[in-house]
Write a protein that holds these residues in place. Structure first.
Motif, PDB file in Angstrom:
ATOM      1  N   PRO A  28       0.804  -1.221   0.000  1.00 56.21           N
ATOM      2  CA  PRO A  28       0.000   0.000   0.000  1.00 56.21           C
ATOM      3  C   PRO A  28       0.844   1.282   0.000  1.00 56.21           C
ATOM      4  CG  PRO A  28      -0.911  -1.566   1.554  1.00 56.21           C
ATOM      5  CD  PRO A  28       0.410  -2.109   1.088  1.00 56.21           C
ATOM      6  N   ASN A  29       1.962   1.261   0.723  1.00 55.91           N
ATOM      7  CA  ASN A  29       2.838   2.431   0.721  1.00 55.91           C
ATOM      8  C   ASN A  29       3.470   2.639  -0.648  1.00 55.91           C
ATOM      9  OD1 ASN A  29       2.332   3.019   3.411  1.00 55.91           O
ATOM     10  ND2 ASN A  29       3.995   1.720   4.125  1.00 55.91           N
ATOM     11  N   LEU A  30       3.812   1.581  -1.327  1.00 54.13           N
ATOM     12  CA  LEU A  30       4.360   1.671  -2.673  1.00 54.13           C
ATOM     13  C   LEU A  30       3.334   2.267  -3.636  1.00 54.13           C
ATOM     14  CD1 LEU A  30       6.625   0.990  -4.714  1.00 54.13           C
ATOM     15  CD2 LEU A  30       5.521  -1.235  -4.999  1.00 54.13           C
ATOM     16  N   LEU A  31       2.080   1.830  -3.535  1.00 54.53           N
ATOM     17  CA  LEU A  31       1.029   2.358  -4.402  1.00 54.53           C
ATOM     18  C   LEU A  31       0.777   3.837  -4.141  1.00 54.53           C
ATOM     19  CD1 LEU A  31      -1.490  -0.628  -4.328  1.00 54.53           C
ATOM     20  CD2 LEU A  31       0.072   0.024  -6.167  1.00 54.53           C
ATOM     21  N   LYS A  32       0.784   4.229  -2.867  1.00 54.54           N
ATOM     22  CA  LYS A  32       0.601   5.648  -2.543  1.00 54.54           C
ATOM     23  C   LYS A  32       1.752   6.489  -3.074  1.00 54.54           C
ATOM     24  CE  LYS A  32      -2.171   4.900   1.576  1.00 54.54           C
ATOM     25  NZ  LYS A  32      -2.219   4.971   3.043  1.00 54.54           N
ATOM     26  N   SER A  33       2.952   5.961  -3.008  1.00 55.29           N
ATOM     27  CA  SER A  33       4.118   6.677  -3.536  1.00 55.29           C
ATOM     28  C   SER A  33       4.009   6.842  -5.049  1.00 55.29           C
ATOM     29  CB  SER A  33       5.403   5.938  -3.202  1.00 55.29           C
ATOM     30  OG  SER A  33       5.596   5.891  -1.823  1.00 55.29           O
ATOM     31  N   ARG A  34       3.564   5.807  -5.727  1.00 54.31           N
ATOM     32  CA  ARG A  34       3.388   5.886  -7.182  1.00 54.31           C
ATOM     33  C   ARG A  34       2.335   6.914  -7.543  1.00 54.31           C
ATOM     34  NH1 ARG A  34       0.618   1.384 -10.770  1.00 54.31           N
ATOM     35  NH2 ARG A  34      -1.055   2.308  -9.584  1.00 54.31           N
ATOM     36  N   GLN A  35       1.208   6.945  -6.803  1.00 50.98           N
ATOM     37  CA  GLN A  35       0.168   7.936  -7.062  1.00 50.98           C
ATOM     38  C   GLN A  35       0.688   9.342  -6.827  1.00 50.98           C
ATOM     39  OE1 GLN A  35      -3.155   6.821  -4.594  1.00 50.98           O
ATOM     40  NE2 GLN A  35      -4.026   5.489  -6.161  1.00 50.98           N
ATOM     41  N   ALA A  36       1.437   9.541  -5.759  1.00 50.32           N
ATOM     42  CA  ALA A  36       1.996  10.867  -5.476  1.00 50.32           C
ATOM     43  C   ALA A  36       2.948  11.300  -6.588  1.00 50.32           C
ATOM     44  CB  ALA A  36       2.710  10.860  -4.127  1.00 50.32           C
ATOM     45  N   ALA A  37       3.742  10.375  -7.102  1.00 50.15           N
ATOM     46  CA  ALA A  37       4.657  10.699  -8.203  1.00 50.15           C
ATOM     47  C   ALA A  37       3.880  11.044  -9.470  1.00 50.15           C
ATOM     48  CB  ALA A  37       5.602   9.534  -8.461  1.00 50.15           C
ATOM     49  N   ASN A  38       2.824  10.290  -9.769  1.00 50.04           N
ATOM     50  CA  ASN A  38       1.995  10.591 -10.942  1.00 50.04           C
ATOM     51  C   ASN A  38       1.329  11.955 -10.811  1.00 50.04           C
ATOM     52  OD1 ASN A  38       2.626   8.144 -12.116  1.00 50.04           O
ATOM     53  ND2 ASN A  38       0.699   7.162 -11.581  1.00 50.04           N
ATOM     54  N   SER A 118      -8.769   6.004 -10.632  1.00 51.22           N
ATOM     55  CA  SER A 118      -8.579   6.521  -9.276  1.00 51.22           C
ATOM     56  C   SER A 118      -8.954   5.452  -8.266  1.00 51.22           C
ATOM     57  CB  SER A 118      -9.404   7.800  -9.063  1.00 51.22           C
ATOM     58  OG  SER A 118     -10.772   7.539  -9.257  1.00 51.22           O
ATOM     59  N   GLY A 119      -8.664   5.718  -7.020  1.00 51.66           N
ATOM     60  CA  GLY A 119      -8.904   4.743  -5.969  1.00 51.66           C
ATOM     61  C   GLY A 119      -7.590   4.199  -5.432  1.00 51.66           C
ATOM     62  N   THR A 120      -7.670   3.167  -4.625  1.00 52.41           N
ATOM     63  CA  THR A 120      -6.491   2.611  -3.982  1.00 52.41           C
ATOM     64  C   THR A 120      -5.456   2.113  -4.983  1.00 52.41           C
ATOM     65  OG1 THR A 120      -7.851   1.933  -2.118  1.00 52.41           O
ATOM     66  CG2 THR A 120      -5.687   0.917  -2.302  1.00 52.41           C
ATOM     67  N   PHE A 121      -5.904   1.477  -6.047  1.00 46.38           N
ATOM     68  CA  PHE A 121      -4.988   0.918  -7.032  1.00 46.38           C
ATOM     69  C   PHE A 121      -4.909   1.768  -8.290  1.00 46.38           C
ATOM     70  CE2 PHE A 121      -6.577  -2.689  -4.527  1.00 46.38           C
ATOM     71  CZ  PHE A 121      -5.372  -3.133  -4.010  1.00 46.38           C
ATOM     72  N   GLY A 122      -5.428   2.986  -8.242  1.00 47.13           N
ATOM     73  CA  GLY A 122      -5.462   3.863  -9.409  1.00 47.13           C
ATOM     74  C   GLY A 122      -4.147   4.575  -9.669  1.00 47.13           C
ATOM     75  N   ASP A 141     -11.289  14.275  -5.818  1.00 45.85           N
ATOM     76  CA  ASP A 141     -11.769  12.921  -6.084  1.00 45.85           C
ATOM     77  C   ASP A 141     -11.316  12.376  -7.433  1.00 45.85           C
ATOM     78  OD1 ASP A 141     -13.356  14.359  -7.798  1.00 45.85           O
ATOM     79  OD2 ASP A 141     -15.259  13.697  -6.961  1.00 45.85           O
ATOM     80  N   GLY A 142     -10.640  13.185  -8.236  1.00 49.14           N
ATOM     81  CA  GLY A 142     -10.123  12.724  -9.516  1.00 49.14           C
ATOM     82  C   GLY A 142     -11.140  12.615 -10.618  1.00 49.14           C
ATOM     83  N   SER A 143     -12.397  12.945 -10.345  1.00 44.98           N
ATOM     84  CA  SER A 143     -13.432  12.821 -11.370  1.00 44.98           C
ATOM     85  C   SER A 143     -13.427  13.977 -12.355  1.00 44.98           C
ATOM     86  CB  SER A 143     -14.811  12.744 -10.704  1.00 44.98           C
ATOM     87  OG  SER A 143     -15.138  14.006 -10.134  1.00 44.98           O
ATOM     88  N   GLY A 144     -12.912  15.113 -11.931  1.00 48.24           N
ATOM     89  CA  GLY A 144     -12.924  16.293 -12.777  1.00 48.24           C
ATOM     90  C   GLY A 144     -14.213  17.087 -12.685  1.00 48.24           C
ATOM     91  N   ALA A 145     -15.168  16.609 -11.884  1.00 47.36           N
ATOM     92  CA  ALA A 145     -16.454  17.293 -11.782  1.00 47.36           C
ATOM     93  C   ALA A 145     -16.306  18.708 -11.223  1.00 47.36           C
ATOM     94  CB  ALA A 145     -17.411  16.484 -10.908  1.00 47.36           C
ATOM     95  N   ALA A 146     -15.401  18.893 -10.271  1.00 39.24           N
ATOM     96  CA  ALA A 146     -15.194  20.219  -9.684  1.00 39.24           C
ATOM     97  C   ALA A 146     -14.445  21.134 -10.646  1.00 39.24           C
ATOM     98  CB  ALA A 146     -14.423  20.109  -8.375  1.00 39.24           C
TER      99      ALA A 146
END
Length: 165
Positions: A28-38, A118-122, A141-146
């Motif tokens: 999970p920490n690896l996935l969060k790091s990847r999302q932060a980098a993206n 998006s989400g935990t594995f997004g 939320d990554g949806s772009g609605a806002a």
């Protein structure tokens, strides 16, 4: 009877269980790091598009018009080919420019970066938007609605997106 060498089945199962526990903590920490980098890459790419648009306006746009799309900016070597194709680091990018109207509205552009999932594995959990004001806004939320409904007079998202820079 001679003494056998090696590991027993129980010892091997204990080692496998320990490796499994370590993996359950680390993934999970690896996935969060990847999302932060993206997300950091998406912010940087959104900024790059804004800089390329400013350069285009002052050169090819004759101080008046912004570029109409990403592929034209990539063709001018103002941005890289991945960004010019509209997808980079797990994000989809769209940039649309509108030419100035004589006696009417000036030229403007809108850049949107949304995660491919998006989400935990997004690939990311935030969407980004910028325009000729060069302020980068985010939705959480990554949806772009806002980011979708923006005011034409104020040139900022109206649905609650927050500026990050």
């Amino acid at each position: 009877m001679k003494k056998e060498r090696g590991f027993s089945l129980i010892e091997l199962l204990i080692v496998v269980a320990i490796i499994g526990i370590i993996a359950a903590i680390a993934i999970p920490n690896l996935l969060k790091s990847r999302q932060a980098a993206n997300e950091a890459s998406a912010i940087g790419s959104t900024r790059t598009v804004g800089t390329a648009q400013a350069t285009y306006q002052s050169t090819r746009g004759r101080g008046r018009d912004f570029c109409v799309d990403l592929s034209t900016l990539a063709g001018d070597s103002a941005i890289d080919s991945l960004l010019g194709a509209g997808a980079k680091s797990g994000y989809n990018f769209v940039c649309t420019g509108t030419p100035a109207v004589v006696g009417g509205n000036p030229s403007y552009f809108d850049t949107t970066a949304l995660p491919q999932s998006s989400g935990t594995f997004g690939t990311g959990n935030r969407g980004f938007y910028s325009n000729e004001t060069y302020v980068i806004y985010q939705d959480t939320d990554g949806s772009g609605a806002a980011l979708a409904g923006y005011s034409a007079t104020q040139r900022q998202p109206t649905a609650g997106a927050t500026p990050i820079e």
